[in-house]
Design an enzyme around this catalytic site. Structure first.
Site, PDB file in Angstrom:
ATOM      1  N   ARG A  45      45.221  58.641  44.749  1.00 10.53           N
ATOM      2  CA  ARG A  45      45.857  57.403  44.308  1.00 10.53           C
ATOM      3  C   ARG A  45      47.338  57.564  43.950  1.00 10.53           C
ATOM      4  O   ARG A  45      48.194  56.884  44.493  1.00 10.53           O
ATOM      5  CB  ARG A  45      45.127  56.833  43.081  1.00 10.53           C
ATOM      6  CG  ARG A  45      43.702  56.408  43.349  1.00 10.53           C
ATOM      7  CD  ARG A  45      43.160  55.598  42.199  1.00 10.53           C
ATOM      8  NE  ARG A  45      41.736  55.293  42.358  1.00 10.53           N
ATOM      9  CZ  ARG A  45      41.044  54.501  41.552  1.00 10.53           C
ATOM     10  NH1 ARG A  45      41.635  53.954  40.522  1.00 10.53           N
ATOM     11  NH2 ARG A  45      39.760  54.265  41.749  1.00 10.53           N
ATOM     12  N   HIS A  91      39.973  52.063  52.679  1.00  7.16           N
ATOM     13  CA  HIS A  91      40.340  52.207  51.268  1.00  7.16           C
ATOM     14  C   HIS A  91      39.319  51.486  50.386  1.00  7.16           C
ATOM     15  O   HIS A  91      39.400  50.269  50.193  1.00  7.16           O
ATOM     16  CB  HIS A  91      41.737  51.624  51.041  1.00  7.16           C
ATOM     17  CG  HIS A  91      42.385  52.070  49.765  1.00  7.16           C
ATOM     18  ND1 HIS A  91      42.837  53.346  49.573  1.00  7.16           N
ATOM     19  CD2 HIS A  91      42.663  51.403  48.612  1.00  7.16           C
ATOM     20  CE1 HIS A  91      43.372  53.466  48.370  1.00  7.16           C
ATOM     21  NE2 HIS A  91      43.280  52.289  47.766  1.00  7.16           N
ATOM     22  N   TYR A 136      49.131  33.604  51.616  1.00  5.85           N
ATOM     23  CA  TYR A 136      50.336  32.861  51.970  1.00  5.85           C
ATOM     24  C   TYR A 136      51.355  33.712  52.726  1.00  5.85           C
ATOM     25  O   TYR A 136      52.151  33.177  53.498  1.00  5.85           O
ATOM     26  CB  TYR A 136      51.010  32.301  50.710  1.00  5.85           C
ATOM     27  CG  TYR A 136      50.141  31.349  49.934  1.00  5.85           C
ATOM     28  CD1 TYR A 136      49.655  30.188  50.515  1.00  5.85           C
ATOM     29  CD2 TYR A 136      49.798  31.618  48.615  1.00  5.85           C
ATOM     30  CE1 TYR A 136      48.856  29.313  49.803  1.00  5.85           C
ATOM     31  CE2 TYR A 136      48.998  30.750  47.881  1.00  5.85           C
ATOM     32  CZ  TYR A 136      48.517  29.601  48.484  1.00  5.85           C
ATOM     33  OH  TYR A 136      47.725  28.741  47.786  1.00  5.85           O
TER      34      TYR A 136
END
Length: 842
Positions: A45, A91, A136
């Site tokens: 990570r 992932h 969006y």
């Protein structure tokens, strides 16, 4: 009421069940579980790989977008599609972490070389505004990301299984761009963190190429190419000691500072314009901090604060400074108290062979160079292997073409394909792959033309194999190829440095600058073009009450705005920076004006004009047809007042105003004008030894001592100054010191009705001493003889030489040499004159 009891039953264990209890030490269990969690955070990570500079989530995003074909030539796709694919295939974590990583790789203010080409709202500088939801926004790979993933299909890196073993993913990307140094990294793991500054791509590539050519290069050599970070937001880095320490040890700090400049917002206001902020700092954070400091009275001198940032001008914060404060000192306070100056701590921790390590500049470059050499070696081996395989097939096909009849006979007489394959291998000494390829080749490929094509292909393959082998056999050629590819990347993507590196902040130079402007002596100047300014009077050993003789600004015409630097000075008034001066208008008003509001000029600006001054209309609200005719002391008595204020009107009236000025009035009348009359000149007398002088439109000049005019109250109409002929009027009124220098009289003749500067004129310069003094209220003596076509004086001026002339645009006009004939005619000048005046004081 009956109470119902519920019967509970327990299923007995099976007969062959054997109960086993294991005793576990809680301390050991917690230690083991925590270490497993810590390793997961470190490796999966938080920390980037030192080779490609990517965290696992970033690498998976770029790899999967490359697999999806989202190249710069592809249309944008919704980020939700990318996030869903990455989360489902590679992932196994939350969608917010994936989208946050995608957004950061798009932000040009976070990445020195963005890897994602985004479409939509991806947030703002400093995180003041977050990105829009992934339903969006749209994205595709940037051109730089294509270089990061190029050659993935050529066995350049190892692939490892994904989280469920159903797919594979690259362990590291080929990374043709030194991403870790160029884009930096930030992450918090368990017990460790990384914070790496972005750098300039061209500089990093130059250092990497130098290291390839000189493997033993030291840190000092490499820092000639990489002198310091190059932050995406620009700004300044102040102090380089911390950078040197970070490049050597992997840890260090440096200060980043906003880029700001001081400029005039309006003639009365000065502003600080901030165009670049420290890395990671947004304008909202700076604005909020400044407002808090102003409200808490910890920061003085701020009048207003505006955020003018837009997509066209970029970042622009306008900080307006109050009058009376030194902008440079306010800027230093902003650096000290606000995020406009911030500290960046470098902590170069990255994964090397799966282990977190603290790396200096040379180690980072060496790891990347070694990675690229390995990638290019594996790619070269893959390409050679592919060409050798193709060469093997071409050799087999050429054998078949040379023995086409026998090949066809063998195939026709074979029982099946397997038998045909075995017989071809036995008869023509072919490999199994060659035999199968011959069987799979259609008959149309067995023409004579195809044989020529195959022979040419064989020659090409032999040449390419030889070149690839030469690269693999020569370490020098291999490193040269890596260096050349880095040069191509630099040429394609490198941009000029944005961050300025400073050895020191210069705090020692600015620490002594006071916040507020000192009340030092200065001189207020009015130019013939109607410009006002103040300038220091350092070194001026003249009488502080002295004032230059004024002249009408542009002969009664309202100043239209700033002119060139060559317009003449028509009035000067000594004052102090925090003092007040009076401005006398053609309607007989005296308007008080704070000197501090006027633009400040250096002493060198005294001569010849007021480049940098501001028009009087910026400071005063004048009535229709009203103009400024001179400067005066704001109070009737005190420093600079001298022998009082003298005014003259177009009707020939003269008046010395008694010093009974009202204390608190911003403006007041200093003379009661008759109907149709107007003030044409006003001068603060240094002493009564000065002459008062009138010049009329019919070329008459009268001079008399100032002592001949007694002071009168403000409401008085004055007394007769000069006797005028019919239809004549006063062109100029002022004061002249006969004993100072060599005063002169300048007269400009023209035709009636023509405005100054619009028609051809003649000019005469005469020594002032040629005109004898006369009594007040007399007609004076002739000062200019008209030529044919001339019937009026359009301009006049008297005062210490040398006199100066200017056109309507402020361009200087050469005046003729002095003429001792006081009633002589003038000399024609090449350019029409619009204004006259004398030299600036000092």
């Amino acid at each position: 009421m009956a109470v119902m009891a519920r019967r509970t039953t327990t299923t007995p264990p099976p007969e062959d069940f054997e109960e086993t209890i294991v005793d576990i030490d809680v301390t050991e269990e917690m230690r083991g579980s925590y270490l497993e969690y810590a390793y997961s955070v470190i490796y999966q990570r938080a920390l980037p790989d030192a080779r490609d500079g990517l965290k696992p989530v970033q690498r998976r995003i770029l790899y999967l977008m490359s697999e999806m074909g989202l190249t710069p030539q592809h249309a944008y796709v919704k980020c939700a599609q990318v996030v869903g694919a990455v989360m489902g295939r590679l992932h196994p974590h939350g969608d917010s972490a994936i989208y946050d990583a995608l957004v950061r790789m798009q932000q040009p203010f976070a990445m020195r070389l963005p890897l994602i080409d985004g479409h939509g709202n991806f947030g703002s500088l400093g995180g003041d505004d977050g990105a829009a939801a992934y339903r969006y926004t749209e994205a595709r790979l940037a051109a730089a990301a294509v270089e990061m993933t190029r050659s993935l299909d050529e066995d350049t890196v190892d692939f490892v299984p994904n989280y469920d073993g159903t797919e594979t993913q690259p362990e590291v990307l080929p990374a043709a761009i030194p991403n870790l140094l160029v884009n930096g990294a930030a992450g918090i793991a368990v017990g460790m963190a990384t914070n790496m500054a972005p750098h300039n791509l061209g500089e990093v590539v130059a250092a990497a190429r130098h290291l390839i050519a000189h493997p033993d290069a030291g840190l000092d050599e490499l820092m000639r190419f990489v002198p310091g970070p190059d932050l995406p937001t620009g700004g300044k880095i102040v102090g380089l000691d911390g950078i040197r320490e970070a490049y050597e040890t992997g840890r260090g700090t440096f200060r980043t500072r906003a880029a700001a400049r001081v400029e005039k917002i309006t003639p009365r206001r000065t502003g600080i314009v901030v165009t670049e902020l420290p890395y990671g700092i947004g304008p909202e954070k700076v604005i909020a901090r400044i407002k808090d400091l102003v409200q808490a009275k910890k920061l003085a001198g701020i009048a207003d604060l505006k955020d003018l940032t837009d997509r066209h001008r970029g970042l622009q914060l306008m900080i307006e400074v109050r009058s009376g404060f030194v902008p440079e000192a306010v800027l230093e306070e902003l650096y000290r108290l606000t995020p406009m100056e911030d500290t960046f701590g470098i902590n170069n921790v990255a994964l090397v062979d799966g282990q977190p390590r603290l790396l200096g500049l040379r180690e980072l470059l060496q790891i990347y160079v070694d990675h690229r050499i390995e990638v290019v070696r594996r790619r070269t081996e893959f390409r050679r292997r592919k060409r050798e395989d193709r060469m093997h097939l071409v050799d087999g096909l050429l054998i078949a073409l040379l023995n086409i009849d026998e090949v066809i006979q063998v195939i026709r007489t074979s029982d099946d394909a397997a038998a045909a394959k075995e017989r071809l291998m036995a008869v023509f000494d072919l490999s199994a792959i060659q035999a199968q390829y011959i069987l799979d080749t259609p008959l149309r490929r067995l023409t004579r033309y195809d044989r020529l094509e195959l022979e040419r292909e064989r020659e090409t393959l032999e040449r390419e194999i030889a070149e690839l082998t030469a690269v693999l056999d020569s370490e020098h050629r291999l490193r040269g190829l890596v260096s050349a590819e880095l040069a191509d990347v630099s040429e394609k993507f490198a941009t000029p440095r944005r961050t300025v590196l400073l050895e020191s902040s210069g705090a020692a130079r600015t620490a002594a600058v006071p916040m507020e402007v000192a009340d030092d002596p200065c001189t207020v100047l009015l130019s013939s073009a109607g410009l006002l300014a103040r300038t220091a009077s350092a070194g001026d050993d003249r009488d502080p009450g002295r004032s230059d003789s004024p002249a009408p600004a542009r002969n009664g015409r309202d100043p239209a705005g700033p002119r060139a630097a060559h317009d003449a000075i028509v009035s000067a008034m000594p004052s102090t920076a925090r003092g007040t001066v009076g401005v006398v208008t053609s309607q007989g008003r005296l308007i008080r004006l704070g000197v501090l509001e006027l633009p400040a000029l250096p002493p060198s600006a005294h001569s010849p004009g007021l480049a940098g001054g501001a028009p009087v209309s910026e400071f005063l609200s004048l009535r229709a047809g009203e103009t400024v005719v001179g400067l005066a002391a704001a109070d009737g008595s005190g420093p600079g007042s001298g022998a009082g204020l003298a005014v003259g009107t177009a009707g020939g009236v003269v008046k010395r105003v008694a010093p009974d000025y009202p204390q608190n009035a911003a403006e007041f009348e200093i003379i009661a004008l008759k109907d149709g009359d107007r003030v044409v000149g006003a001068v603060q007398l240094a002493d009564e030894a000065h002459d008062l002088a009138f010049v009329t439109s019919d070329a008459q000049l009268l001079r008399f001592g100032a002592a001949a005019v007694r002071p009168q109250g403000r409401s008085a109409t004055g007394m007769a100054g000069i006797r005028l002929a019919a239809r004549a009027f006063v062109v100029w009124f002022g004061a002249v010191d006969p004993g100072e220098g060599s005063p002169v009289v300048v007269t400009v003749a023209g035709s009636a009705g023509a405005l100054p500067g619009t028609s051809a004129v003649t000019v005469k310069v005469t020594p002032y001493a040629q005109y004898p003094p006369k009594g007040r209220a007399t007609g004076g003596v002739r000062c200019h003889r008209f030529l044919k076509g001339e019937d009026v004086l359009v301009l006049a001026w008297a005062g210490p030489g040398p006199a100066r002339g200017a056109t309507d645009a402020g361009t200087p006009v050469d005046l003729p040499p002095p003429d001792d004939r006081r009633d002589g005619s003038g000399v024609r000048v090449r350019h029409p004159l619009a204004a006259l005046g004398g030299p600036a004081p000092g």
